[in-house]
Structure formats: structure tokens, C-alpha cells
Design an enzyme around this catalytic site. Structure first.
Site, PDB file in Angstrom:
ATOM      1  N   ASP A   1       0.540  10.804 -29.411  1.00  0.00           N
ATOM      2  CA  ASP A   1       0.640  10.549 -27.970  1.00  0.00           C
ATOM      3  C   ASP A   1      -0.716  10.594 -27.289  1.00  0.00           C
ATOM      4  OD1 ASP A   1       3.467  11.465 -28.759  1.00  0.00           O
ATOM      5  OD2 ASP A   1       3.627  10.437 -26.822  1.00  0.00           O
TER       6      ASP A   1
ATOM      7  N   ALA B   1       4.585   6.544 -27.043  1.00  0.00           N
ATOM      8  CA  ALA B   1       3.388   6.318 -26.220  1.00  0.00           C
ATOM      9  C   ALA B   1       3.043   4.824 -26.005  1.00  0.00           C
ATOM     10  CB  ALA B   1       2.213   7.079 -26.829  1.00  0.00           C
TER      11      ALA B   1
ATOM     12  N   ASN C   1       1.220  15.213 -30.598  1.00  0.00           N
ATOM     13  CA  ASN C   1       2.357  14.378 -31.007  1.00  0.00           C
ATOM     14  C   ASN C   1       3.628  15.208 -30.811  1.00  0.00           C
ATOM     15  OD1 ASN C   1       3.450  11.902 -32.106  1.00  0.00           O
ATOM     16  ND2 ASN C   1       3.887  13.027 -33.978  1.00  0.00           N
TER      17      ASN C   1
ATOM     18  N   ARG D   1      10.597   5.138 -24.517  1.00  0.00           N
ATOM     19  CA  ARG D   1       9.787   6.294 -24.915  1.00  0.00           C
ATOM     20  C   ARG D   1       8.926   5.882 -26.091  1.00  0.00           C
ATOM     21  NH1 ARG D   1      10.900   5.984 -29.675  1.00  0.00           N
ATOM     22  NH2 ARG D   1       9.729   7.885 -29.970  1.00  0.00           N
TER      23      ARG D   1
HETATM   24  O1  MRU Z   1       9.016  12.014 -26.319  1.00  0.00           O
HETATM   25  P1  MRU Z   1       8.762  10.721 -27.028  1.00  0.00           P
HETATM   26  O2  MRU Z   1       9.937  10.222 -27.791  1.00  0.00           O
HETATM   27  O3  MRU Z   1       8.157   9.687 -26.112  1.00  0.00           O
HETATM   28  O4  MRU Z   1       7.645  11.096 -28.095  1.00  0.00           O
HETATM   29  C1  MRU Z   1       7.178  10.097 -28.949  1.00  0.00           C
HETATM   30  C2  MRU Z   1       6.246  10.602 -29.987  1.00  0.00           C
HETATM   31  O5  MRU Z   1       5.885  11.750 -30.028  1.00  0.00           O
HETATM   32  C3  MRU Z   1       5.693   9.572 -30.929  1.00  0.00           C
HETATM   33  O6  MRU Z   1       5.412  10.162 -32.168  1.00  0.00           O
HETATM   34  C4  MRU Z   1       4.399   8.995 -30.360  1.00  0.00           C
HETATM   35  O7  MRU Z   1       4.584   8.567 -29.034  1.00  0.00           O
HETATM   36  C5  MRU Z   1       3.892   7.867 -31.161  1.00  0.00           C
HETATM   37  S1  MRU Z   1       4.908   6.432 -31.037  1.00  0.00           S
HETATM   38  C6  MRU Z   1       4.129   5.166 -31.869  1.00  0.00           C
END
Ligand code: MRU
Length: 356
Positions: free
Chosen positions: A248, A52, A258, A50
Site C-alpha cells: 500500500d 492501492a 501492506n 479496494r
Molecule cells: O484494505 P485493502 O483491501 O484495500 O488492502 C489491500 C492490500 O493491502 C493490498 O495488498 C495492497 O493494496 C496491494 S494491491 C495490488
């Protein structure tokens, strides 16, 4: 002195995609091996991997698996049939998580390779693997560059040392291996700009407590865990000067999707005159989307709220709504940092100027 290696969420070994299982951290450090495209789709959906950028990198490696599978099934002379089968399969991969644009971005890059008439079909797996490795390496380099840009900027305008707060996990685990928001924390700590990081626990999936706190401890960076709803109290009572988060998807006007809770954090930060910094590679910026209103927000199963692992923690049968991202309007963001440069008080014009 901590001399353990940085953690890596995504790797390619022996023709297989290897993922550190983020569902099991911090209790167990185990790896999931994806031998097929379907394995990779499932791993992205169930959040084995997980964050992005990490999802985008995993998707680039998954494209290699996809093409290999299709090459086995289809007569090598039939380029069009092969391409159609790959488009269909990669569309399934893209649908695995809708908000993080890095997934679509990496798949589009893989499709450019698949469409290239100068690449013989048998060479596609090798070419796609080179692409995935390039994307992976560039992500780490971009993270390091963004950390430097961000720390230089912060140093110019902030009395140090201060404390930073972060939300979700935007570290090594969420990227190719250094981190966006946590890359900034890493360098800021090395440069003695910060004295600690406040990590919001990040309900319901607990990326903050399970992943960010673990990663920062691993790196020997002082970290203090708090419930999400303590953010306003902490901003009133502690020396927090910056909220630093990842993203994201960032729209052309600077609105930022995000992890759910980022929007309310930015509102609270404004009240306390705490600055908000978003750190994300340009692969997270979607200039085709005018504003955050057009970003597809992923809704996940309500059981993530009603259960902790297999334990019921809410009344059986209660309705639970679980949007896992929100959109912070650009006017609540002080700085967006990408590897292409810094955008202060983002607007459409400034975003285009720096990013296109
Ligand atoms: O649901 P997730 O854990 O994939 O969400 C991740 C986030 O919201 C992060 O802040 C985002 O992907 C940036 S990671 C560098």
C-alpha cells in the site's frame, strides 16, 4: 481451458465511474455506479473498491466527476475560485483512505492538470479523463512487466515447481486489471514455475478467501485457502518457497506497509528460510517518507471484527482494535519488484538508485 475474461474492478462508462462491488464477492457479481464525487468517496471508504492501485485509478476517474460538478456551479471565468473548490473536494477524496499512497499520487497528477494554465477550463474534464485512462492502462502494463521481472528472477534462484503463499488480494480486483502479486502467480503458473498458491484468508475483511481464492479459481490456477494462523505450519510442511504480496505504501528505505498480517508472515518466513517478495508499481513508492514509522496506518471500525456481515460473532460491547495495515521492515524483505526494476535486500540507497 478457461476463456472467461479477466475481471475488472474499475471502469468508466457513459460518463460514470463503474465499480465491481467487492463487498459482495464472491456471492454476487454486481456493479456500483458513481455519478458524483461523493459517490466515489463513499465507495472508497466502504471498500466497494479496494487495493492501492485500484483506489488510485478510481480516484483519477473521480477527479473527472469532481471537476464537472464544480464547472457547473462556478462562473467559468473564475479560475482561482474553481481551483480552490477542486483542491477542497480532492482533499476529501484523499482522506477517504490514508495508507494507500496511490490515492494521493493519482490526485496529485489530477491537480497538475487542473493547475495547467494552458488548459482552458472547459477542456479540464476531457484532459482529466485522458489522464485517468492513461493511469489505468499504464497500471496494467506495469503489472505485466513486473510479473515478467519477478518470474525471471524467481526462475534463476528457485528449484521449480514450488508453491507460493500470498496475503490479502493483490490481483485484478486490486489493480487496473492484471495484478501485482497475483500477476506473478498468473505468469508463474503459465511458465510451470508454481504448482499452487496458498491464499491466507486475511482476517477480518477476508480479501484472501472472498477475492484471491475467487480470482485464482476464475483463472483456473490451483489455489488452496488457509486461515492466517496456519501460515507457519504450512511453511514447515509444504513446499512453499516464496511469499509474494503487494503493498500500500513503500518508504524510501524499503519498509513496506501492506495488509495487516504481512509483518508476522515475513517474520515466520525468515524462520523457515522462505523468501519474501513485494510487487508494487512505482506509484506505491513514497520517496518522501524516510521509513515505515512515518506511514499513517488506517484504523477501521471494530465492528469488522465483532460482526460477520450483520451477525455478531463476539461478545456484545467488547472492545476491538482494527489496524488494517502493518509495516514490514526492509530487512525482512528479500526483493521489491517495481516496473522500474528489482531491488534486492532493499536499502535507502538501492531504492533511490532504482526508483528516482
Ligand atoms: O484494505 P485493502 O483491501 O484495500 O488492502 C489491500 C492490500 O493491502 C493490498 O495488498 C495492497 O493494496 C496491494 S494491491 C495490488
Amino acid at each position: 481451458m478457461n476463456n472467461r475474461r479477466h475481471v475488472h474492478a474499475v471502469a468508466w462508462h457513459s460518463e460514470q465511474l463503474v465499480l465491481l462491488d467487492q463487498r459482495k464477492l464472491p456471492v454476487e457479481e454486481v456493479y456500483v455506479i458513481c455519478q458524483t464525487l461523493n459517490d466515489a468517496i463513499e465507495a472508497i471508504k466502504n471498500m466497494t473498491v479496494r487495493g492501492a492501485p485500484a483506489i488510485g485509478i478510481a480516484a483519477a476517474y473521480a477527479a473527472v466527476l469532481c471537476v464537472k460538478e464544480n464547472l457547473k456551479m462556478i462562473n467559468q471565468g473564475e479560475r482561482n475560485t474553481l481551483q480552490t473548490a477542486i483542491y477542497d473536494d480532492l482533499a476529501l477524496l484523499q482522506a477517504a483512505r490514508p495508507t494507500a499512497v496511490n490515492l494521493a499520487w493519482a490526485i496529485e497528477k489530477a491537480l497538475d492538470v487542473v493547475r495547467d494554465p494552458d488548459i482552458p477550463l472547459v477542456d479540464l474534464p476531457h484532459q482529466l479523463l485522458m489522464l485517468a485512462e492513461t493511469i489505468h492502462k499504464a497500471d496494467i502494463q506495469n503489472n505485466q512487466l513486473m510479473a515478467k521481472l519477478a518470474c525471471d528472477y524467481i526462475e534463476e534462484c528457485t528449484v521449480v515447481p514450488f508453491s507460493m503463499m500470498t496475503h490479502c488480494n493483490a490481483g485484478s480486483l486490486a489493480t487496473g486489471g492484471y495484478g501485482t502479486a497475483l500477476g506473478v502467480a498468473r505468469l508463474a503458473w503459465q511458465r510451470s514455475l508454481i504448482d499452487k498458491v496458498y491464499a491466507n484468508e486475511t482476517r477480518p475483511w477476508l480479501q484472501g478467501s472472498r477475492l484471491t481464492a475467487w480470482e485464482l479459481q476464475y483463472e483456473n490456477i490451483p489455489v488452496s485457502l488457509n486461515v492466517d494462523s496456519a501460515a507457519a505450519w504450512l511453511m514447515s510442511n509444504r513446499n512453499i518457497k516464496w511469499i509474494v504480496v503487494g503493498a500500500d505504501r513503500i518508504a524510501a528505505n524499503g519498509d513496506v506497509a501492506n495488509k495487516i498480517g504481512t509483518f508476522q508472515l515475513a517474520i515466520v518466513a525468515k524462520y523457515h528460510d522462505v523468501k519474501v517478495m513485494v510487487v508494487a508499481p512505482s506509484s506505491t513508492v513514497d520517496l518522501t517518507i524516510e521509513s515505515g514509522d512515518l506511514i499513517d496506518i488506517e484504523m477501521r471500525d471494530g465492528s469488522e471484527l465483532t460482526h460477520y456481515q450483520e451477525h455478531l460473532i463476539a461478545p456484545a460491547g467488547v472492545e476491538a482494535i482494527n489496524p488494517v495495515f502493518d509495516v514490514t521492515p526492509a530487512h525482512l524483505i528479500d526483493v521489491i519488484v517495481t516496473e522500474k526494476g528489482i531491488v534486492e535486500q532493499p536499502t535507502h540507497e538501492k531504492m533511490l538508485w532504482t526508483l528516482s
